[in-house]
Motif scaffolding. Structure first.
Motif, PDB file in Angstrom:
ATOM      1  N   VAL A 163     -49.905 -47.635   9.621  1.00 18.04           N
ATOM      2  CA  VAL A 163     -51.195 -47.281   9.022  1.00 18.04           C
ATOM      3  C   VAL A 163     -51.479 -48.283   7.912  1.00 18.04           C
ATOM      4  CG1 VAL A 163     -52.447 -45.536   7.693  1.00 18.04           C
ATOM      5  CG2 VAL A 163     -50.901 -44.823   9.549  1.00 18.04           C
ATOM      6  N   VAL A 164     -52.585 -48.999   8.041  1.00 19.95           N
ATOM      7  CA  VAL A 164     -52.932 -50.005   7.040  1.00 19.95           C
ATOM      8  C   VAL A 164     -54.080 -49.492   6.176  1.00 19.95           C
ATOM      9  CG1 VAL A 164     -53.778 -52.357   6.662  1.00 19.95           C
ATOM     10  CG2 VAL A 164     -52.234 -51.876   8.579  1.00 19.95           C
ATOM     11  N   ASP A 165     -53.808 -49.338   4.874  1.00 21.79           N
ATOM     12  CA  ASP A 165     -54.900 -49.091   3.936  1.00 21.79           C
ATOM     13  C   ASP A 165     -55.573 -50.432   3.713  1.00 21.79           C
ATOM     14  OD1 ASP A 165     -56.559 -48.886   1.781  1.00 21.79           O
ATOM     15  OD2 ASP A 165     -55.169 -47.766   0.508  1.00 21.79           O
ATOM     16  N   GLY A 166     -56.697 -50.588   4.403  1.00 24.40           N
ATOM     17  CA  GLY A 166     -57.444 -51.841   4.307  1.00 24.40           C
ATOM     18  C   GLY A 166     -58.717 -51.666   3.499  1.00 24.40           C
ATOM     19  N   VAL A 167     -58.712 -50.698   2.573  1.00 27.97           N
ATOM     20  CA  VAL A 167     -59.955 -50.431   1.835  1.00 27.97           C
ATOM     21  C   VAL A 167     -60.411 -51.687   1.091  1.00 27.97           C
ATOM     22  CG1 VAL A 167     -61.144 -48.971   0.167  1.00 27.97           C
ATOM     23  CG2 VAL A 167     -59.402 -47.969   1.630  1.00 27.97           C
ATOM     24  N   CYS A 168     -59.427 -52.455   0.594  1.00 27.93           N
ATOM     25  CA  CYS A 168     -59.821 -53.671  -0.124  1.00 27.93           C
ATOM     26  C   CYS A 168     -59.589 -54.918   0.723  1.00 27.93           C
ATOM     27  CB  CYS A 168     -59.051 -53.743  -1.436  1.00 27.93           C
ATOM     28  SG  CYS A 168     -59.779 -54.885  -2.597  1.00 27.93           S
ATOM     29  N   SER A 169     -59.605 -54.772   2.052  1.00 25.07           N
ATOM     30  CA  SER A 169     -59.363 -55.972   2.858  1.00 25.07           C
ATOM     31  C   SER A 169     -60.204 -56.061   4.129  1.00 25.07           C
ATOM     32  CB  SER A 169     -57.873 -56.066   3.224  1.00 25.07           C
ATOM     33  OG  SER A 169     -57.485 -55.022   4.097  1.00 25.07           O
ATOM     34  N   VAL A 170     -60.489 -54.954   4.790  1.00 32.73           N
ATOM     35  CA  VAL A 170     -61.217 -55.009   6.063  1.00 32.73           C
ATOM     36  C   VAL A 170     -62.546 -55.744   5.875  1.00 32.73           C
ATOM     37  CG1 VAL A 170     -62.434 -53.621   7.805  1.00 32.73           C
ATOM     38  CG2 VAL A 170     -60.177 -52.913   7.007  1.00 32.73           C
ATOM     39  N   ALA A 171     -62.798 -56.721   6.742  1.00 28.34           N
ATOM     40  CA  ALA A 171     -64.005 -57.553   6.703  1.00 28.34           C
ATOM     41  C   ALA A 171     -63.976 -58.587   5.581  1.00 28.34           C
ATOM     42  CB  ALA A 171     -65.296 -56.723   6.634  1.00 28.34           C
ATOM     43  N   VAL A 184     -53.502 -47.740  12.716  1.00 31.49           N
ATOM     44  CA  VAL A 184     -54.721 -47.288  12.035  1.00 31.49           C
ATOM     45  C   VAL A 184     -55.064 -48.326  10.982  1.00 31.49           C
ATOM     46  CG1 VAL A 184     -55.764 -45.569  10.505  1.00 31.49           C
ATOM     47  CG2 VAL A 184     -54.313 -44.806  12.386  1.00 31.49           C
ATOM     48  N   VAL A 185     -56.310 -48.758  10.991  1.00 29.73           N
ATOM     49  CA  VAL A 185     -56.792 -49.639   9.932  1.00 29.73           C
ATOM     50  C   VAL A 185     -57.997 -48.930   9.318  1.00 29.73           C
ATOM     51  CG1 VAL A 185     -57.746 -51.893   9.351  1.00 29.73           C
ATOM     52  CG2 VAL A 185     -55.944 -51.723  11.083  1.00 29.73           C
ATOM     53  N   LEU A 186     -57.873 -48.594   8.054  1.00 31.00           N
ATOM     54  CA  LEU A 186     -58.895 -47.761   7.416  1.00 31.00           C
ATOM     55  C   LEU A 186     -59.546 -48.477   6.248  1.00 31.00           C
ATOM     56  CD1 LEU A 186     -57.721 -46.390   4.485  1.00 31.00           C
ATOM     57  CD2 LEU A 186     -56.138 -45.392   6.133  1.00 31.00           C
ATOM     58  N   THR A 187     -60.803 -48.085   5.979  1.00 31.29           N
ATOM     59  CA  THR A 187     -61.503 -48.642   4.810  1.00 31.29           C
ATOM     60  C   THR A 187     -62.617 -47.692   4.364  1.00 31.29           C
ATOM     61  OG1 THR A 187     -62.520 -50.629   3.849  1.00 31.29           O
ATOM     62  CG2 THR A 187     -63.163 -50.085   6.098  1.00 31.29           C
ATOM     63  N   ALA A 188     -63.412 -48.169   3.424  1.00 31.93           N
ATOM     64  CA  ALA A 188     -64.549 -47.409   2.917  1.00 31.93           C
ATOM     65  C   ALA A 188     -65.747 -48.340   2.876  1.00 31.93           C
ATOM     66  CB  ALA A 188     -64.245 -46.870   1.523  1.00 31.93           C
ATOM     67  N   SER A 189     -66.936 -47.754   2.872  1.00 38.47           N
ATOM     68  CA  SER A 189     -68.144 -48.569   3.011  1.00 38.47           C
ATOM     69  C   SER A 189     -68.389 -49.537   1.860  1.00 38.47           C
ATOM     70  CB  SER A 189     -69.368 -47.655   3.177  1.00 38.47           C
ATOM     71  OG  SER A 189     -69.400 -46.657   2.173  1.00 38.47           O
ATOM     72  N   GLN A 190     -67.973 -49.161   0.635  1.00 37.84           N
ATOM     73  CA  GLN A 190     -68.442 -49.899  -0.552  1.00 37.84           C
ATOM     74  C   GLN A 190     -67.685 -51.178  -0.862  1.00 37.84           C
ATOM     75  OE1 GLN A 190     -66.523 -47.196  -0.668  1.00 37.84           O
ATOM     76  NE2 GLN A 190     -65.233 -47.109  -2.481  1.00 37.84           N
ATOM     77  N   LYS A 191     -66.690 -51.503  -0.048  1.00 36.96           N
ATOM     78  CA  LYS A 191     -65.946 -52.729  -0.340  1.00 36.96           C
ATOM     79  C   LYS A 191     -66.471 -53.839   0.586  1.00 36.96           C
ATOM     80  CE  LYS A 191     -62.801 -50.067  -2.949  1.00 36.96           C
ATOM     81  NZ  LYS A 191     -61.455 -49.780  -3.396  1.00 36.96           N
ATOM     82  N   ARG A 207     -52.319 -45.809  20.859  1.00 43.82           N
ATOM     83  CA  ARG A 207     -51.026 -45.208  20.526  1.00 43.82           C
ATOM     84  C   ARG A 207     -51.169 -44.132  19.429  1.00 43.82           C
ATOM     85  NH1 ARG A 207     -45.606 -47.911  18.551  1.00 43.82           N
ATOM     86  NH2 ARG A 207     -46.921 -48.672  16.897  1.00 43.82           N
ATOM     87  N   ALA A 208     -52.014 -44.412  18.454  1.00 38.89           N
ATOM     88  CA  ALA A 208     -52.243 -43.427  17.384  1.00 38.89           C
ATOM     89  C   ALA A 208     -52.945 -42.192  17.950  1.00 38.89           C
ATOM     90  CB  ALA A 208     -53.072 -44.048  16.262  1.00 38.89           C
TER      91      ALA A 208
END
Ligand SMILES: *Cc1c(COP(=O)(O)O)cnc(C)c1O
Length: 391
Positions: A163-171, A184-191, A207-208
Motif C-alpha cells: 500500500v503506497v501513501d502517494g498523497v504527496c507523490s501521485v501525478a 494500492v496507490v492512494l492520494t487526495a485531490s488537493q496535492k 490482487r488487492a
C-alpha cells in the motif's frame, strides 16, 4: 496590484483556472447524464495517470486520510500482521490507523531525514508473515522519498500486499503502479492532482481486490467499505445511475478536468518536469547556503522540499517576510524539528516562473531577517540548473 499570492505549500496547491471554473459551474444532479459521463471518464483517466490499466479506481468524498482508511479498513482484518515503513508523521499515522482496524503492526522507523534500507525491509519481510506493508512515498513532514519501485518488487516476492501513501507523490513523482507491482496507490485531490481539497482517490490492483473479496469478516467501517463503493464506481464507468452516498459533484467535475490535463501532458513528461524543477529549486536553496531535512540527494522529493532555517534566523519571522513578498510556504511539521525548517511544495502545474518567484521571495525574506545573502544568487543557480536540463 494583484490581490493574491502564490501558494507554494504541500497541498492545497495552486489550481488551474479551468479546474476552478469546472467546480464553479452550477451543481448538477449526481445522476444527470452529463455528470455520470464526467465521473465515468474521471475513473477511466485515473487508470492512465496511475499507469494501472487493470486497476480498480475509487473516488470518495473525503481527505487523504480517508484514502488511507479506505486501504487500511478494506485490506486488514483483526489479527492480520502489517508492516509500516515510516519516514515521518504520515508513516506513523498509518501505524495508528491499522492498529485501530485490529491489525498487529510492526513499524520500521527511519532515522529523521533518511530512507529505510532495502535489506532491513527484506529482513523484516522474511522474519514474519505479513499480509500487507505500507510505505509513504513522499512523507510530507520530511520530504523524504522512498524507493517504492524496489519496495513493490520486494513485497511481490514475499507475497505481501503493498500500500503506497502517494498523497504527496501521485501525478508528480514517477509511479508505474502495474509495472511496479503496487497493490494500492492512494492520494487526495488537493496535492499534485490539482483539485481543491475534498476527494480521496485510490487505485487497487486485481490482487488487492481479491484479498478484499476473500475477507472473512465484513469491513468495520460503514462509509469506507469497498463493498458499498465498488458497485457505484462500476455503475459510473458503465454510464448507469447509482447511489450510495452523494458524491462531491462539483469536485468530480474538477477532477475530470484536471485528470484530462494531466493525461494530456503525458506521464513521463510530467514526471520529468517535476524532476527538473525540483532540482532547480534545490540548487537555488543550496546556493543560498540552506540545508535540507532529507539527507541524501536521491532521497529528496520532487514534489516538495524541506529546507532548514539558517542558524540564528527566526523561522516564524522569515515565513512572514516571505509571505510579504507574495509567496506562501509552510512551516515545519515533524514534531522533533518543527521549529528548525520550512516546507515548499512544488507540484502540479508548477512552472519555472513559480520556482524563481519563490526563490526570490526567500532571498528577500532572508535579507529582511538579517541573514547575509546576495540577492539573486539562488535565482541564478536555479536558472543555471534548469537550463542544464533543457535539451
Ligand atoms: C497530505 C498527506 C496526507 C493526509 O491527507 P489529508 O488530505 O490532509 O487528510 C497523508 N499522507 C501524505 C503523504 C500527505 O502528504
Amino acid at each position: 496590484m494583484k490581490d493574491r499570492s502564490l501558494l507554494m505549500i504541500p497541498g492545497p496547491i495552486e489550481f488551474e483556472p479551468d479546474v476552478l471554473s469546472a467546480i464553479g459551474a452550477p451543481t448538477t444532479s449526481h445522476v444527470a447524464p452529463d455528470f455520470i459521463d464526467a465521473f465515468g471518464r474521471a475513473l477511466e483517466t485515473m487508470r492512465k495517470v496511475w499507469l494501472s490499466p487493470n486497476g480498480q479506481p475509487f473516488v470518495v468524498a473525503g481527505s487523504g486520510t480517508l484514502a488511507m482508511e479506505l486501504a487500511g479498513a478494506n485490506l486488514t482484518e483483526p489479527g492480520d500482521r502489517a508492516l509500516v515503513l515510516s519516514t515521518g508523521v504520515f508513516g506513523d499515522r498509518f501505524e495508528d490507523l491499522l492498529t485501530r482496524h485490529g491489525a498487529r503492526v510492526t513499524v520500521l522507523k527511519a532515522e529523521l531525514g533518511e530512507t529505510l534500507d532495502l535489506n532491513q525491509i527484506e529482513d523484516a519481510l522474511r522474519s514474519d508473515s505479513y499480509k500487507l506493508l505500507t510505505v509513504t512515498h513522499v512523507d510530507t513532514s520530511t520530504a523524504v522519498r522512498m524507493p517504492v519501485r524496489e519496495i513493490g518488487k520486494l513485497a511481490s516476492r514475499y507475497g505481501v500486499l503493498s500500500v503506497v501513501d502517494g498523497v504527496c507523490s501521485v501525478a508528480g513523482e514517477e509511479i508505474r503502479q502495474e509495472e511496479w507491482g503496487l497493490d494500492v496507490v492512494l492520494t487526495a485531490s488537493q496535492k499534485a492532482i490539482g483539485v481543491p481539497p475534498g476527494l480521496a482517490l485510490l487505485v487497487a490492483s486485481p490482487r488487492a481486490m481479491e484479498a478484499f473479496t476473500s475477507r472473512k469478516e465484513p469491513v468495520r467501517s460503514y462509509y469506507a467499505d469497498w463493498a458499498k463503493w465498488l458497485p457505484i464506481m462500476r455503475a459510473y464507468e458503465d454510464r448507469r445511475p447509482s447511489y450510495f452516498g452523494t458524491p462531491a459533484v462539483n469536485l468530480v467535475w474538477g477532477l475530470d478536468t484536471s485528470l484530462h490535463r494531466i493525461a494530456s501532458e503525458g506521464m513521463s513528461d510530467r514526471f520529468a518536469r517535476h524532476d527538473l524543477l525540483a532540482r532547480a529549486f534545490r540548487a537555488g536553496i543550496e546556493a543560498l547556503g540552506l540545508g535540507f531535512v532529507a539527507k541524501a540527494d536521491r532521497a529528496r522529493a520532487n514534489t516538495l522540499t524541506a529546507c532548514r532555517y539558517p542558524l540564528d534566523v527566526d523561522g516564524a519571522k522569515l515565513l512572514r517576510e516571505i509571505a510579504r513578498e507574495g509567496v506562501i510556504v509552510a512551516g515545519g511539521l515533524h514534531p522533533d524539528i518543527k521549529a528548525e525548517y520550512f516546507r515548499v511544495g512544488h507540484m502540479g502545474s508548477i512552472c519555472q516562473g513559480d520556482i524563481l518567484t519563490t526563490l526570490g521571495a526567500i532571498e528577500m525574506g532572508l535579507r529582511r531577517v538579517g541573514y547575509k545573502v546576495e540577492v539573486g544568487r539562488g535565482v541564478a543557480a536555479a536558472l543555471a540548473s534548469a537550463s542544464d536540463g533543457v535539451v
